[in-house]
Design a protein around this motif. Structure first.
Motif, PDB file in Angstrom:
ATOM      1  N   TYR A   1      37.833  55.501  40.814  1.00  0.00           N
ATOM      2  CA  TYR A   1      36.924  54.380  41.019  1.00  0.00           C
ATOM      3  C   TYR A   1      36.252  54.409  42.381  1.00  0.00           C
ATOM      4  CZ  TYR A   1      38.116  52.693  36.476  1.00  0.00           C
ATOM      5  OH  TYR A   1      38.254  52.609  35.115  1.00  0.00           O
ATOM      6  N   ALA A   2      36.780  55.167  43.307  1.00  0.00           N
ATOM      7  CA  ALA A   2      36.115  55.345  44.602  1.00  0.00           C
ATOM      8  C   ALA A   2      34.873  56.220  44.468  1.00  0.00           C
ATOM      9  CB  ALA A   2      37.077  55.949  45.622  1.00  0.00           C
ATOM     10  N   THR A   3      34.786  56.953  43.359  1.00  0.00           N
ATOM     11  CA  THR A   3      33.650  57.863  43.148  1.00  0.00           C
ATOM     12  C   THR A   3      32.971  57.597  41.803  1.00  0.00           C
ATOM     13  OG1 THR A   3      35.202  59.502  42.288  1.00  0.00           O
ATOM     14  CG2 THR A   3      34.630  59.676  44.620  1.00  0.00           C
ATOM     15  N   VAL A   4      32.818  56.342  41.456  1.00  0.00           N
ATOM     16  CA  VAL A   4      32.205  55.970  40.178  1.00  0.00           C
ATOM     17  C   VAL A   4      30.846  56.639  39.989  1.00  0.00           C
ATOM     18  CG1 VAL A   4      31.192  54.043  38.892  1.00  0.00           C
ATOM     19  CG2 VAL A   4      33.451  53.796  39.914  1.00  0.00           C
ATOM     20  N   ALA A   5      30.021  56.599  41.012  1.00  0.00           N
ATOM     21  CA  ALA A   5      28.672  57.160  40.880  1.00  0.00           C
ATOM     22  C   ALA A   5      28.716  58.643  40.534  1.00  0.00           C
ATOM     23  CB  ALA A   5      27.870  56.931  42.163  1.00  0.00           C
ATOM     24  N   GLU A   6      29.650  59.386  41.118  1.00  0.00           N
ATOM     25  CA  GLU A   6      29.768  60.813  40.815  1.00  0.00           C
ATOM     26  C   GLU A   6      30.115  61.054  39.352  1.00  0.00           C
ATOM     27  OE1 GLU A   6      32.018  63.318  43.503  1.00  0.00           O
ATOM     28  OE2 GLU A   6      31.698  61.842  45.097  1.00  0.00           O
TER      29      GLU A   6
ATOM     30  N   CYS B   1      29.355  58.831  36.837  1.00  0.00           N
ATOM     31  CA  CYS B   1      28.310  58.277  35.966  1.00  0.00           C
ATOM     32  C   CYS B   1      27.008  59.071  35.971  1.00  0.00           C
ATOM     33  CB  CYS B   1      28.023  56.832  36.370  1.00  0.00           C
ATOM     34  SG  CYS B   1      29.389  55.701  36.049  1.00  0.00           S
ATOM     35  N   ARG B   2      26.628  59.626  37.108  1.00  0.00           N
ATOM     36  CA  ARG B   2      25.326  60.308  37.204  1.00  0.00           C
ATOM     37  C   ARG B   2      25.157  61.463  36.201  1.00  0.00           C
ATOM     38  NH1 ARG B   2      22.655  56.222  39.050  1.00  0.00           N
ATOM     39  NH2 ARG B   2      22.905  55.813  41.247  1.00  0.00           N
TER      40      ARG B   2
ATOM     41  N   ALA C   1      29.300  50.766  31.675  1.00  0.00           N
ATOM     42  CA  ALA C   1      30.685  50.621  32.115  1.00  0.00           C
ATOM     43  C   ALA C   1      31.363  51.981  32.139  1.00  0.00           C
ATOM     44  CB  ALA C   1      31.433  49.675  31.183  1.00  0.00           C
ATOM     45  N   PHE C   2      32.304  52.108  33.063  1.00  0.00           N
ATOM     46  CA  PHE C   2      33.091  53.328  33.226  1.00  0.00           C
ATOM     47  C   PHE C   2      34.561  52.931  33.179  1.00  0.00           C
ATOM     48  CE2 PHE C   2      35.281  55.982  36.580  1.00  0.00           C
ATOM     49  CZ  PHE C   2      35.392  57.135  35.821  1.00  0.00           C
TER      50      PHE C   2
ATOM     51  N   ARG D   1      25.905  51.336  36.196  1.00  0.00           N
ATOM     52  CA  ARG D   1      27.238  51.158  36.801  1.00  0.00           C
ATOM     53  C   ARG D   1      27.321  51.913  38.122  1.00  0.00           C
ATOM     54  NH1 ARG D   1      30.846  50.137  39.293  1.00  0.00           N
ATOM     55  NH2 ARG D   1      33.028  49.812  38.771  1.00  0.00           N
ATOM     56  N   ALA D   2      26.670  53.054  38.192  1.00  0.00           N
ATOM     57  CA  ALA D   2      26.652  53.818  39.439  1.00  0.00           C
ATOM     58  C   ALA D   2      25.960  53.030  40.544  1.00  0.00           C
ATOM     59  CB  ALA D   2      25.970  55.158  39.226  1.00  0.00           C
ATOM     60  N   ASP D   3      24.862  52.352  40.221  1.00  0.00           N
ATOM     61  CA  ASP D   3      24.152  51.542  41.202  1.00  0.00           C
ATOM     62  C   ASP D   3      25.014  50.364  41.663  1.00  0.00           C
ATOM     63  OD1 ASP D   3      21.889  53.168  40.938  1.00  0.00           O
ATOM     64  OD2 ASP D   3      21.075  51.902  39.335  1.00  0.00           O
TER      65      ASP D   3
END
Length: 145
Positions: free
Chosen positions: A85-90, A92-93, A105-106, A134-136
């Protein structure tokens, strides 16, 4: 590493197969970057029209295997979830690039008793959604990168 990609629920076109293969490869890369080793097997599926599921097998590092052998399963799960969860954007992208849709959602999970079998689940917004992904949203949440 064994990559197995299932035909998507929405069709069996070659472009969709390439998208699933791309997602699998990106998830392996992320695991290698985050944990120092990738899974031995990965499978990406459409699980309905708006959900992508990535199943990764044999994901534990040697240190994590030691924690598991000591019975420290909850500590291991907590540590893994913190990193995920510290790297959600990584996470999701690559889904957004491959599908052309934003992640709504992730959800990440790991079974430490099953040799670190992990599942990454992505729920997508409908096509054409123009709000934040979600990444944003992760960028604006303290502690949830």
């Amino acid at each position: 590493m064994d990559v197995q990609d299932a035909a998507p629920a929405t069709g069996t076109g070659g472009g969709e197969q390439r998208a699933l293969a791309s997602i699998s490869s990106e998830m392996v890369r992320i695991y290698k970057d985050q944990f120092g080793r990738g899974p031995t097997k990965v499978r990406t599926n459409w699980s309905g029209p708006d959900v992508i599921t990535v199943t990764l097998e044999d994901t534990l590092t040697p240190a994590e295997r030691t924690l598991a052998s000591m019975g420290e399963h909850q500590r291991l799960r907590d540590t893994r979830m913190f990193f995920q969860y510290a790297t959600v954007a990584e996470f999701c992208r690559p889904i957004e690039r491959a599908t052309g849709r934003k992640v709504r959602a992730f959800v990440s999970g790991i079974d430490t008793l099953a040799d670190g079998l992990a599942v990454e689940l992505f729920v997508l917004h409908p096509e054409g959604f123009d709000g934040p992904s979600r990444a944003d949203l992760a960028k604006s949440e303290p502690g949830l990168g």
